[in-house]
Enzyme design. Sequence first.
Site, mmCIF file in Angstrom:
data_model
loop_
_atom_site.group_PDB
_atom_site.id
_atom_site.type_symbol
_atom_site.label_atom_id
_atom_site.label_comp_id
_atom_site.label_asym_id
_atom_site.label_seq_id
_atom_site.Cartn_x
_atom_site.Cartn_y
_atom_site.Cartn_z
ATOM 1 N N TYR A 169 14.576 -1.415 -1.238
ATOM 2 C CA TYR A 169 13.781 -1.583 -2.458
ATOM 3 C C TYR A 169 12.480 -0.793 -2.497
ATOM 4 C CZ TYR A 169 10.851 -3.872 -5.992
ATOM 5 O OH TYR A 169 10.029 -4.115 -7.052
ATOM 6 N N CYS A 220 0.811 -1.215 0.000
ATOM 7 C CA CYS A 220 0.000 0.000 0.000
ATOM 8 C C CYS A 220 0.844 1.265 0.000
ATOM 9 C CB CYS A 220 -0.895 0.066 1.239
ATOM 10 S SG CYS A 220 -1.715 -1.424 1.713
ATOM 11 N N GLY A 261 1.732 0.334 -4.991
ATOM 12 C CA GLY A 261 0.502 -0.435 -5.169
ATOM 13 C C GLY A 261 -0.087 -0.199 -6.539
ATOM 14 N N ASN A 317 -1.670 1.429 5.539
ATOM 15 C CA ASN A 317 -0.487 0.756 5.016
ATOM 16 C C ASN A 317 0.071 -0.105 6.135
ATOM 17 O OD1 ASN A 317 2.900 1.794 4.249
ATOM 18 N ND2 ASN A 317 1.843 -0.060 3.662
ATOM 19 N N GLY A 318 0.109 -1.413 5.927
ATOM 20 C CA GLY A 318 0.630 -2.305 6.946
ATOM 21 C C GLY A 318 -0.153 -3.593 7.010
#
Length: 485
Positions: free
Chosen positions: A257, A16, A42, A117-118
């Site tokens: 990354y 996300c 995403g 997000n998570g």
Amino acid sequence: MLTTNPFDDDKLREECGIFGVAQAEGASALVALGLHALQHRGQEAAGITSFDGQHFHTHRAMGHVAGNFDRDEIIRALAGTMACGHVRYSTTGETALRNVQPLYADLASGGFAVAHNGNISNAMKLRRELVRRGSIFQSTSDTETIIHLVATSHYRTLLDRFIDALRQVEGAYSLICMTPEGMIACRDPLGIRPLVMGRLDKSVIFASETVALDVVGATFEREVEPGELVTVQNGEVKSIRPFATVSPRPCIFEHVYFSRPDSIVAGESVYSVRKAIGAELAIESPVDADLVIPVPDSGVPAAIGYAQQSGIPFELGIIRSHYVGRTFIQPGDKVRHLGVKLKHNANRALIEGKRIILIDDSIVRGTTSLKIVQMMRDAGAAEVHMRIASPPTRHSCFYGVDTPERTKLLAAQHDVAGMREFIHADSLAFVSIGGLYKALGEARRADIHPQYCDACFTGDYPTRLTDQDELAPADQFSLLAEKTA
């Protein structure tokens, strides 16, 4: 179906990216721009929810931000001076519109929208308890668990109900929430997932990465601190710290990354850190060769660092076409191989007869590395050596990263010699965990908790994994199938 992006299909993927704006005319247009900058986090679906002072408006769609939020009529329909948005990657869970965020619910206190997000590592246990108490879930997303915890809390104010909900969850979360009273942004106490705050004139902006602030012309102010809640209401910004202080453990893979190289994470340039990792890799694992070649695009900064440190020339030995998306062709090994070359192709004139060092950021299943090595050999490379700018990925992530189950991780099944044999390289080496920390200006100490979450490399998970621990090995895939945050 064949995706002609063979190098990106075997990567760990952030699930996300989130972006929120408070107190801005045309807030949804700014959110759309911010989501464009976060598209790498995403690419399966996107959504925006706005509030105009009276009503909430939501548009969610499968696919990229472009094509779904670049039409004037859609942005006009998302009226208001407050908005938040979300981009989502596919996971092993259900791909469906009902899982696309922001999620919205009408609570007793009014509308409530959340972008997450998570991953909540005890979401399944909490969900079972909530269902037994009468909650009715509309999605398979762990994010919806937070909404139901808020709805069923016995505290009086919405803020207290929200804090009560967060105290019941485990795992990783960066959240942007909207209520009729204002916006709330927060990070979990360990700060595993990133979140930053910026300003644009009188507007307050929250985003997963600083690059999204750059795109909308906002000024970076600071990171939302681990365990901090920031509220924006009637022009006033307040910071609340409702959790006990613990040593932060932000995700180290953001530096390797996930984040765009032009972002700043924890005060460090992602691009510079990746170059430093490449330099450490050259010190730790030198090889006599003619060229250093990055695997595009994520391997480029580390390859530059490796080349500068080693003195071996950096060259673009793999050329990427930026104009090819997904291609659908008939199955068959020969045709599939030709389809792969639409996206990436070896620079044969450069490679033929040369001893080359390929630099990539990680090896997950190993299937991508196998293809790359074979591509180099087909182009006439005399030797193909592979160097990886992260330690071996031996463990799955349960904090919001789309990771294969452990049995499919190449490094969990083989030592480095076995991995080298699998990908058919002449040599293979990874940067050490100590070298990775050194590139970040840190030293990983054995006598204290590490400064980052590096569980994908070490297996040192910083939180309880309640759902995972309750599952028998045969059921572990079911947990991953529910990871849809």
